[in-house]
Motif scaffolding. Structure first.
Motif, PDB file in Angstrom:
ATOM      1  N   ARG A  62       0.813  -1.220   0.000  1.00 49.93           N
ATOM      2  CA  ARG A  62       0.000   0.000   0.000  1.00 49.93           C
ATOM      3  C   ARG A  62       0.843   1.265   0.000  1.00 49.93           C
ATOM      4  N   TRP A  63       0.309   2.272  -0.670  1.00 45.73           N
ATOM      5  CA  TRP A  63       0.895   3.612  -0.616  1.00 45.73           C
ATOM      6  C   TRP A  63       0.255   4.380   0.524  1.00 45.73           C
ATOM      7  N   LYS A  64       0.944   5.367   1.044  1.00 42.74           N
ATOM      8  CA  LYS A  64       0.369   6.216   2.086  1.00 42.74           C
ATOM      9  C   LYS A  64      -0.824   6.968   1.501  1.00 42.74           C
ATOM     10  N   GLY A  65      -1.909   7.031   2.279  1.00 44.25           N
ATOM     11  CA  GLY A  65      -3.114   7.715   1.815  1.00 44.25           C
ATOM     12  C   GLY A  65      -4.037   6.830   0.999  1.00 44.25           C
ATOM     13  N   GLU A  66      -3.625   5.589   0.762  1.00 42.68           N
ATOM     14  CA  GLU A  66      -4.422   4.648  -0.033  1.00 42.68           C
ATOM     15  C   GLU A  66      -5.205   3.741   0.914  1.00 42.68           C
ATOM     16  N   SER A  67      -6.485   3.543   0.637  1.00 39.43           N
ATOM     17  CA  SER A  67      -7.287   2.653   1.478  1.00 39.43           C
ATOM     18  C   SER A  67      -6.955   1.195   1.154  1.00 39.43           C
ATOM     19  N   LEU A  68      -7.351   0.294   2.044  1.00 37.07           N
ATOM     20  CA  LEU A  68      -7.131  -1.137   1.799  1.00 37.07           C
ATOM     21  C   LEU A  68      -7.830  -1.563   0.514  1.00 37.07           C
ATOM     22  N   ARG A  69      -9.059  -1.134   0.330  1.00 37.52           N
ATOM     23  CA  ARG A  69      -9.831  -1.496  -0.862  1.00 37.52           C
ATOM     24  C   ARG A  69      -9.137  -1.006  -2.136  1.00 37.52           C
ATOM     25  N   GLU A  70      -8.643   0.232  -2.105  1.00 37.12           N
ATOM     26  CA  GLU A  70      -7.942   0.779  -3.272  1.00 37.12           C
ATOM     27  C   GLU A  70      -6.674  -0.017  -3.565  1.00 37.12           C
ATOM     28  N   SER A  71      -5.951  -0.389  -2.511  1.00 36.64           N
ATOM     29  CA  SER A  71      -4.690  -1.124  -2.701  1.00 36.64           C
ATOM     30  C   SER A  71      -4.953  -2.512  -3.278  1.00 36.64           C
ATOM     31  N   ILE A  72      -6.043  -3.146  -2.850  1.00 36.97           N
ATOM     32  CA  ILE A  72      -6.395  -4.479  -3.351  1.00 36.97           C
ATOM     33  C   ILE A  72      -6.718  -4.422  -4.845  1.00 36.97           C
ATOM     34  N   LYS A  73      -7.484  -3.406  -5.252  1.00 37.02           N
ATOM     35  CA  LYS A  73      -7.796  -3.248  -6.684  1.00 37.02           C
ATOM     36  C   LYS A  73      -6.519  -2.983  -7.492  1.00 37.02           C
ATOM     37  N   ARG A  74      -5.636  -2.114  -6.968  1.00 36.51           N
ATOM     38  CA  ARG A  74      -4.400  -1.811  -7.689  1.00 36.51           C
ATOM     39  C   ARG A  74      -3.518  -3.051  -7.812  1.00 36.51           C
ATOM     40  N   HIS A  75      -3.494  -3.858  -6.765  1.00 36.28           N
ATOM     41  CA  HIS A  75      -2.732  -5.110  -6.760  1.00 36.28           C
ATOM     42  C   HIS A  75      -3.210  -6.026  -7.898  1.00 36.28           C
ATOM     43  N   GLU A  76      -4.524  -6.064  -8.110  1.00 39.27           N
ATOM     44  CA  GLU A  76      -5.110  -6.882  -9.181  1.00 39.27           C
ATOM     45  C   GLU A  76      -4.831  -6.278 -10.553  1.00 39.27           C
ATOM     46  N   PRO A 127       2.894  -1.255   5.645  1.00 42.14           N
ATOM     47  CA  PRO A 127       3.046  -2.715   5.742  1.00 42.14           C
ATOM     48  C   PRO A 127       1.774  -3.461   5.333  1.00 42.14           C
ATOM     49  N   TRP A 128       1.951  -4.538   4.599  1.00 43.16           N
ATOM     50  CA  TRP A 128       0.810  -5.332   4.126  1.00 43.16           C
ATOM     51  C   TRP A 128      -0.024  -5.883   5.275  1.00 43.16           C
ATOM     52  N   TYR A 129       0.610  -6.146   6.442  1.00 40.71           N
ATOM     53  CA  TYR A 129      -0.083  -6.773   7.576  1.00 40.71           C
ATOM     54  C   TYR A 129      -0.808  -5.761   8.458  1.00 40.71           C
ATOM     55  N   LEU A 130      -0.712  -4.465   8.132  1.00 37.99           N
ATOM     56  CA  LEU A 130      -1.284  -3.422   8.989  1.00 37.99           C
ATOM     57  C   LEU A 130      -2.760  -3.645   9.331  1.00 37.99           C
ATOM     58  N   PRO A 131      -3.622  -4.073   8.363  1.00 36.09           N
ATOM     59  CA  PRO A 131      -5.035  -4.263   8.717  1.00 36.09           C
ATOM     60  C   PRO A 131      -5.261  -5.241   9.869  1.00 36.09           C
ATOM     61  N   LEU A 132      -4.333  -6.204  10.064  1.00 40.80           N
ATOM     62  CA  LEU A 132      -4.497  -7.219  11.106  1.00 40.80           C
ATOM     63  C   LEU A 132      -3.765  -6.867  12.406  1.00 40.80           C
ATOM     64  N   ASP A 133      -2.928  -5.849  12.362  1.00 41.12           N
ATOM     65  CA  ASP A 133      -2.086  -5.504  13.515  1.00 41.12           C
ATOM     66  C   ASP A 133      -2.950  -4.940  14.646  1.00 41.12           C
ATOM     67  N   LYS A 134      -2.756  -5.450  15.858  1.00 41.13           N
ATOM     68  CA  LYS A 134      -3.561  -5.022  17.011  1.00 41.13           C
ATOM     69  C   LYS A 134      -3.379  -3.549  17.345  1.00 41.13           C
ATOM     70  N   SER A 135      -2.260  -2.966  16.932  1.00 43.46           N
ATOM     71  CA  SER A 135      -2.012  -1.555  17.235  1.00 43.46           C
ATOM     72  C   SER A 135      -2.709  -0.625  16.232  1.00 43.46           C
ATOM     73  N   HIS A 136      -3.312  -1.208  15.202  1.00 42.33           N
ATOM     74  CA  HIS A 136      -3.916  -0.421  14.121  1.00 42.33           C
ATOM     75  C   HIS A 136      -5.426  -0.354  14.283  1.00 42.33           C
ATOM     76  N   PHE A 137      -5.988   0.831  13.996  1.00 39.48           N
ATOM     77  CA  PHE A 137      -7.450   0.966  13.995  1.00 39.48           C
ATOM     78  C   PHE A 137      -7.864   1.698  12.733  1.00 39.48           C
ATOM     79  N   SER A 138      -8.902   1.187  12.079  1.00 41.36           N
ATOM     80  CA  SER A 138      -9.406   1.810  10.856  1.00 41.36           C
ATOM     81  C   SER A 138     -10.905   1.590  10.754  1.00 41.36           C
TER      82      SER A 138
END
Length: 346
Positions: free
Chosen positions: A75-89, A265-276
């Motif tokens: 992911r790029w900074k400022g990019e949502s998870l959904r946006e990053s997933i589409k770009r990855h595809e 980091p790719w794992y950020l959505p699952l990291d306990k220190s992260h909230f979104s």
């Protein structure tokens, strides 16, 4: 398309497994794994049963948390998870050089989120290969709702024994799927067989990196947590994947672990220190709410017995993935682009 709600999660739990048999399926699945005394060779020998049970048990959880595309992304900074997933595809489609009307194969397609996105993005005809009946039924329904059922279809088969003639497809890709294969060479050789000469195969692979130490007990524990939580017979080193591709006959164009240097980091959505709020269900708080909701649904009989245990091993996987990512011993995005030569002598 909106994500499914609590009742969709409860009704889908267990997939095609009879609701009264979910608990025994969980027992059998867990016994394949190291944490429960399981053996790697047994997992490889019974990979089809193990992976099928896994996806029957977890697909509703995945769709509830991730939506239709069950994969990570740099992911790029400022990019949502959904946006990053589409770009990855989209990145895969661009690397493959897809052209309108080409026949493309998605190996291990899940419920088809990526194949629908790639088909719309590139105007191609995409076939999803999947050995799980429940995921295919779900994918067909989502294709119909999205209006892509003429361009996208599914075939139920084992990717170690594909039911296609040689030289069928103009391009092949796999997104975090061929890691389920008991033998990388056997899987890549089948992909080589069905791909037209001169054409490309691209993939994101789940791998242990060169930083993984097989003699380090903490590293072993992290690897085992990922294996049980994600239905894997084993997790290969990046070098082993590359070796298997060459052995299968492919010419390597380029390869790289795309997790290295990712601004977010790719794992950020699952990291306990992260909230979104945008990916709330994946956060530690969101997963705790899901856990308690599943517990309540199982208690009142709406969700089948064994549902909590499925949620537990998925939570175990999340912890293993985050630790593996932080220690840089695991990557879900070892990328490669390879080509099938125009002739075997090339």
């Amino acid at each position: 398309m909106s994500k499914p709600g609590a009742m969709d999660l409860a009704s889908g739990l267990g997939g095609k497994i009879d609701k009264d048999e979910v608990l025994s399926a969980v027992d059998k699945y867990e016994k394949y794994h190291v944490c429960y005394g399981g053996d790697e060779e047994e997992r490889k020998a019974n990979y089809s049963d193990m992976v099928n049970k896994y996806y029957d048990l977890v697909t509703s959880f995945y769709e509830f948390g991730w939506g239709e595309s069950f994969h990570f992304a740099a992911r790029w900074k400022g990019e949502s998870l959904r946006e990053s997933i589409k770009r990855h595809e989209h990145f895969l489609a661009l690397q493959l050089g897809l052209k309108p009307g080409q026949k493309v194969l998605d190996v291990g397609c899940g419920i088809g989120g990526p194949l629908r996105e790639i088909s719309r993005f590139s105007s191609t005809l995409v076939t999803g290969l999947n050995n799980n009946e429940y995921q295919i039924a779900r994918g067909k329904e989502l294709n119909r709702v999205a209006g892509v059922d003429k361009a996208c279809d599914f075939v139920k088969a084992d990717f170690m024994k594909m039911p296609f003639p040689e030289n069928t497809f103009d391009a092949v890709y796999a997104i975090e799927a061929t890691c389920h294969a008991p033998d990388a060479y056997g899987c890549y050789k089948e992909i080589y067989r069905v791909l037209k000469p001169g054409q490309y195969f691209a993939a994101y692979e789940w791998c242990m990196t060169d930083s993984f130490d097989p003699n380090n007990r903490e590293h072993q524990k992290i690897k085992a947590e990922i294996e049980i939580g994600d239905g894997l017979p084993d997790i290969r080193l990046t070098g082993k994947c590359l070796e298997a591709l060459k052995q299968a006959g492919f010419e390597v164009i380029w390869e790289k672990d795309l997790a290295v240097g990712s601004p977010v980091p790719w794992y950020l959505p699952l990291d306990k220190s992260h909230f979104s709020l945008t990916s709330f269900r994946l956060t530690a708080v969101g997963r705790l709410i899901t856990k308690n909701m599943v517990k309540a649904l199982e208690f009142v009989g709406v969700a089948p017995k064994g549902s909590q245990r499925v949620q537990n091993f998925l939570e175990q996987a999340a912890e293993g993935l985050v630790e593996g990512g932080k220690k840089e011993i695991f990557t879900p995005m070892y990328f490669f682009l390879v080509r099938k030569p125009l002739s075997d002598n090339q």
